[in-house]
Design a protein around this motif. Structure first.
Motif, PDB file in Angstrom:
ATOM      1  N   GLN A 150      44.267  32.002  31.668  1.00 39.99           N
ATOM      2  CA  GLN A 150      43.499  30.891  31.685  1.00 39.99           C
ATOM      3  C   GLN A 150      44.047  30.137  30.587  1.00 39.99           C
ATOM      4  OE1 GLN A 150      43.300  34.110  30.245  1.00 39.99           O
ATOM      5  NE2 GLN A 150      42.596  34.430  28.200  1.00 39.99           N
ATOM      6  N   ARG A 190      32.081  47.131  29.262  1.00 38.58           N
ATOM      7  CA  ARG A 190      33.112  46.310  29.342  1.00 38.58           C
ATOM      8  C   ARG A 190      34.319  46.716  30.452  1.00 38.58           C
ATOM      9  NH1 ARG A 190      32.645  46.671  23.587  1.00 38.58           N
ATOM     10  NH2 ARG A 190      34.129  48.208  23.630  1.00 38.58           N
ATOM     11  N   ARG A 212      36.640  39.869  41.729  1.00 40.61           N
ATOM     12  CA  ARG A 212      36.046  38.676  42.110  1.00 40.61           C
ATOM     13  C   ARG A 212      37.290  37.680  42.256  1.00 40.61           C
ATOM     14  NH1 ARG A 212      31.425  39.691  38.594  1.00 40.61           N
ATOM     15  NH2 ARG A 212      32.861  39.027  36.744  1.00 40.61           N
ATOM     16  N   TYR A 213      38.251  37.695  41.166  1.00 36.91           N
ATOM     17  CA  TYR A 213      39.468  36.771  41.472  1.00 36.91           C
ATOM     18  C   TYR A 213      40.327  37.328  42.482  1.00 36.91           C
ATOM     19  CZ  TYR A 213      38.457  34.544  36.797  1.00 36.91           C
ATOM     20  OH  TYR A 213      37.924  33.752  35.950  1.00 36.91           O
ATOM     21  N   ASP A 219      35.356  41.670  37.445  1.00 37.17           N
ATOM     22  CA  ASP A 219      35.955  40.393  37.452  1.00 37.17           C
ATOM     23  C   ASP A 219      37.532  40.510  38.160  1.00 37.17           C
ATOM     24  OD1 ASP A 219      35.301  37.958  35.959  1.00 37.17           O
ATOM     25  OD2 ASP A 219      36.877  38.283  34.536  1.00 37.17           O
ATOM     26  N   TYR A 222      32.852  45.577  33.654  1.00 34.23           N
ATOM     27  CA  TYR A 222      32.795  44.225  33.887  1.00 34.23           C
ATOM     28  C   TYR A 222      34.301  43.720  34.107  1.00 34.23           C
ATOM     29  CZ  TYR A 222      32.944  39.107  32.936  1.00 34.23           C
ATOM     30  OH  TYR A 222      33.074  37.841  32.941  1.00 34.23           O
ATOM     31  N   ARG A 223      35.251  44.361  33.568  1.00 28.94           N
ATOM     32  CA  ARG A 223      36.586  43.889  33.863  1.00 28.94           C
ATOM     33  C   ARG A 223      37.069  44.097  35.283  1.00 28.94           C
ATOM     34  NH1 ARG A 223      37.644  45.796  28.374  1.00 28.94           N
ATOM     35  NH2 ARG A 223      38.094  47.860  29.362  1.00 28.94           N
ATOM     36  N   SER A 224      36.427  45.213  35.916  1.00 27.84           N
ATOM     37  CA  SER A 224      36.874  45.749  37.118  1.00 27.84           C
ATOM     38  C   SER A 224      36.415  44.737  37.925  1.00 27.84           C
ATOM     39  CB  SER A 224      36.273  46.878  37.334  1.00 27.84           C
ATOM     40  OG  SER A 224      37.097  47.885  36.563  1.00 27.84           O
ATOM     41  N   SER A 267      45.913  42.680  36.961  1.00 27.53           N
ATOM     42  CA  SER A 267      45.758  41.444  36.186  1.00 27.53           C
ATOM     43  C   SER A 267      47.082  40.574  36.270  1.00 27.53           C
ATOM     44  CB  SER A 267      45.539  41.676  34.767  1.00 27.53           C
ATOM     45  OG  SER A 267      44.335  42.026  34.711  1.00 27.53           O
TER      46      SER A 267
END
Length: 197
Positions: free
Chosen positions: A179, A60, A70-71, A67, A63-65, A12
């Protein structure tokens, strides 16, 4: 000034660096990178007879992985390694040295890219020294001194209630995650428009 707390073993943090640099240049505000270690744990795997809480935690994490992937794809970033169990102390200490020489951002770019592509051992003083030498900075680390400096930085950040990465500190306010650029932009714009007292 915008302060960005990051960890070289945090995907991140890596994904936040490029947009943060671009954002700071766009609004013409200095960006200061500060190291803040956060233990990276492997995502939980599916186990037999998992509880509802365990299932939710696993989903969860999955999903974070996804995400992050994707970014990363959008930014053209490769996340090739699993950062679990890697000690970023040397790289974090070297970032402080790079900051002192005005090359902290470029150092972070090079370390993040090479580390996450699996080309840099951030636990190796020889390899970290080569990155700094490429920026015309000498690095002869004393681990005792590095630990003392990093402890001081961490204590200062924790006093401002920073406990995760990436976290931005702007005018004493914390923003966790990239964000929040629109909010930071608004805050700094208001500050610039405010008449002198």
């Amino acid at each position: 000034m915008i302060l960005l707390a990051l960890d070289f073993t945090s995907a991140s943090s890596y994904l936040a660096l490029g947009p943060s640099v671009a954002f700071s240049e766009e609004i013409e505000v200095d960006l200061l990178l500060q190291p803040f270690r956060v233990l990276q744990l492997p995502p939980p795997t599916k186990i037999r007879n998992e509880s509802v809480a365990e299932r939710h935690q696993r989903i969860r994490a999955e999903y974070r992985s996804a995400d992050l992937e994707r970014y990363a794809e959008v930014q053209g970033i490769r996340l090739e390694i699993a950062p679990y169990g890697i000690d970023p102390t040397l790289a974090h200490g070297a970032l402080l040295v790079a900051n002192e020489h005005g090359v902290g951002i470029e150092f972070a770019r090079r370390v993040f890219t090479s580390f996450w592509e699996g080309r840099l051992d951030i636990e190796s003083s020889t390899e970290i020294r080569k990155v700094l030498e490429g920026l015309d900075v000498e690095f002869n680390p004393s681990m005792d001194l590095l630990h003392a400096q990093l402890d001081e930085v961490r204590s200062t950040l924790e006093e401002q209630e920073i406990y995760s990465v990436p976290t931005f500190l702007v005018e004493g306010e914390r923003f966790i995650g990239r964000q929040h650029f629109p909010m930071i932009r608004s805050m700094l714009s208001v500050e610039r428009r405010s008449p002198p007292t």
